[in-house]
Write an enzyme that holds these catalytic residues in place. Sequence first.
Site, short mmCIF file in Angstrom:
data_model
loop_
_atom_site.label_atom_id
_atom_site.label_comp_id
_atom_site.label_asym_id
_atom_site.label_seq_id
_atom_site.Cartn_x
_atom_site.Cartn_y
_atom_site.Cartn_z
N ALA A 273 0.84 -1.20 0.00
CA ALA A 273 0.00 0.00 0.00
C ALA A 273 0.88 1.26 0.00
O ALA A 273 1.95 1.27 0.61
CB ALA A 273 -0.93 -0.01 1.21
N GLY A 275 0.17 1.33 -3.32
CA GLY A 275 0.13 0.70 -4.64
C GLY A 275 0.98 1.35 -5.70
O GLY A 275 0.99 0.88 -6.85
N GLY A 276 1.71 2.40 -5.37
CA GLY A 276 2.53 3.06 -6.38
C GLY A 276 3.58 2.15 -6.98
O GLY A 276 3.82 2.16 -8.20
N LYS A 277 4.21 1.33 -6.16
CA LYS A 277 5.25 0.43 -6.66
C LYS A 277 4.63 -0.74 -7.41
O LYS A 277 5.20 -1.22 -8.39
CB LYS A 277 6.12 -0.04 -5.49
CG LYS A 277 6.87 1.11 -4.80
CD LYS A 277 7.66 0.63 -3.60
CE LYS A 277 8.42 1.76 -2.94
NZ LYS A 277 7.53 2.74 -2.29
N ASP A 294 -0.45 -6.48 1.80
CA ASP A 294 -0.33 -5.50 2.87
C ASP A 294 -1.06 -6.01 4.09
O ASP A 294 -2.08 -6.69 3.99
CB ASP A 294 -0.89 -4.13 2.46
CG ASP A 294 -0.29 -3.01 3.30
OD1 ASP A 294 0.74 -2.44 2.89
OD2 ASP A 294 -0.83 -2.71 4.38
N ASP A 320 0.06 -10.90 6.76
CA ASP A 320 1.25 -10.56 7.54
C ASP A 320 2.47 -11.12 6.82
O ASP A 320 2.61 -12.34 6.66
CB ASP A 320 1.12 -11.16 8.94
CG ASP A 320 2.27 -10.81 9.86
OD1 ASP A 320 3.30 -10.31 9.38
OD2 ASP A 320 2.14 -11.05 11.08
N CYS A 403 12.31 3.70 3.47
CA CYS A 403 12.41 5.15 3.37
C CYS A 403 13.04 5.69 4.64
O CYS A 403 12.61 6.69 5.21
CB CYS A 403 11.08 5.80 3.07
SG CYS A 403 9.78 5.47 4.27
#
EC number: 2.1.1.176
Length: 460
Positions: A273, A275-277, A294, A320, A403
């Site tokens: 989530a 979902g961009g990748k 996710d 999970d 990140c």
Amino acid sequence: MTKTLQKTTALSTKNGKKSPTDKNLSARAAAAQIILQVLDHGKSLSALLPEIQPRMKPQDLPLLQEICFGVCRVLPRLEWIIRLLVDKPLKGKTRIVHCLLLVGLYQILYTRIPPHAAINEAVNAARQLKSDNFRGLLNGVLRRFLRERESVLATVDKHWQTNHPEWLVNKLKKTYPNWRDIIDANNQKPPMWLRVNRNHSSAENYRQRLAENGITAFPAENPHALRLESPVSVSQLPHFAEGWATVQDVHAQWSAILLEPQNGELILDACAAPGGKTTHILEQAPQAKVVALDVEENRLKRITENLARLNQQAVVICGDATRPETWLPQAAQQITGNKSAVKFDRILLDAPCSATGVIRRHPDIKWLRREQDIAPLVEIQHQILTALWQTLKPNGILLYATCSVLPDENGRQIARFLAEHSDAQLEPLPFPAPQAIGHQFLPAENGGDGFYYAKLRKIA
């Protein structure tokens, strides 16, 4: 990543009674409430703002967001000003008044709102928040700041301020010689980056389309990325609804490129989530079979919405990542028609992390994250890495990403994994410093966010 921040329902109704947010609060009153939830209850802006938006006037939403993000960005400076102007700290039930002072000071210092209008609106917000008795204090403190602004700021700004928690500053100092540059970048507003869908247009052609619509954009080393000179609404982007472009940070865009997905492969996007990748993987390999996983059920909707906008198909599953046995049979059923064991050709693990690389986009991270949070996150990352490695085919690729800018979550995490797994081989990445374990991107003004990547191959 930011998905690890705490969720909240604090602004919803309780025991059938309406909360103050049901009375169409002003932007200032709502901002004070939200900031209180962040500072005193550990709630995230990414959870609070969407919840309150339906109960706000649409024209108030930009100001609400500006104040909330802005106060979190420069919080220590504002707090210092209050300490100089208020004799007795505002605690307990009066903390909402303290937050109104933060809102008023932020508007005076960082927006174009006329100071007296900012003061009047902050004072009026006290009535909405049932703090009538403190309207005089608010008015007096804010007007005193206007009178004594020069001397107050001379005291506050005598020394360079990090606007970061001390524990994080100390970790950055120990790791990066240019730690001040990282902090300065964190304190800036982030640029808006686009990922151009190569199935519709090249980055250069889309840049020309943007120019035709009065939007200036700049190319990057990443072949799919464009940086906008100024942020705009996605409704202004040409063919956005048809999937020609996606809003995604330039450094985050490297994930699907480094993964190198191929048509026909079975690929897992773990912790997928929003979902961009996932959509980027499918842009590069439209015939790949992708499982988007996710752990948070309420975040799956964002994945399916992004897939729908780009007219793509993927298996979206709630599960999970530390326990593949609980969701892998379901994934296999949807992919092959039976629950027999499947293994992946490639795995993108966008691991839950401290999100210390995206502070400029989520400045509340500075005040939500604690030093003691790091060790548990490192352990969760290790558990996910170990569990997902078992689902990878021999000669398969796992791309580890965070990140974060903290070595414990990045290079040291991968070094530990390599030491424990003789069948794991570190693959080179197309960036400088090839002797390093993986590659660390750092946040930079007009650049990307802080991201880390390491590419592992499972030796046959």
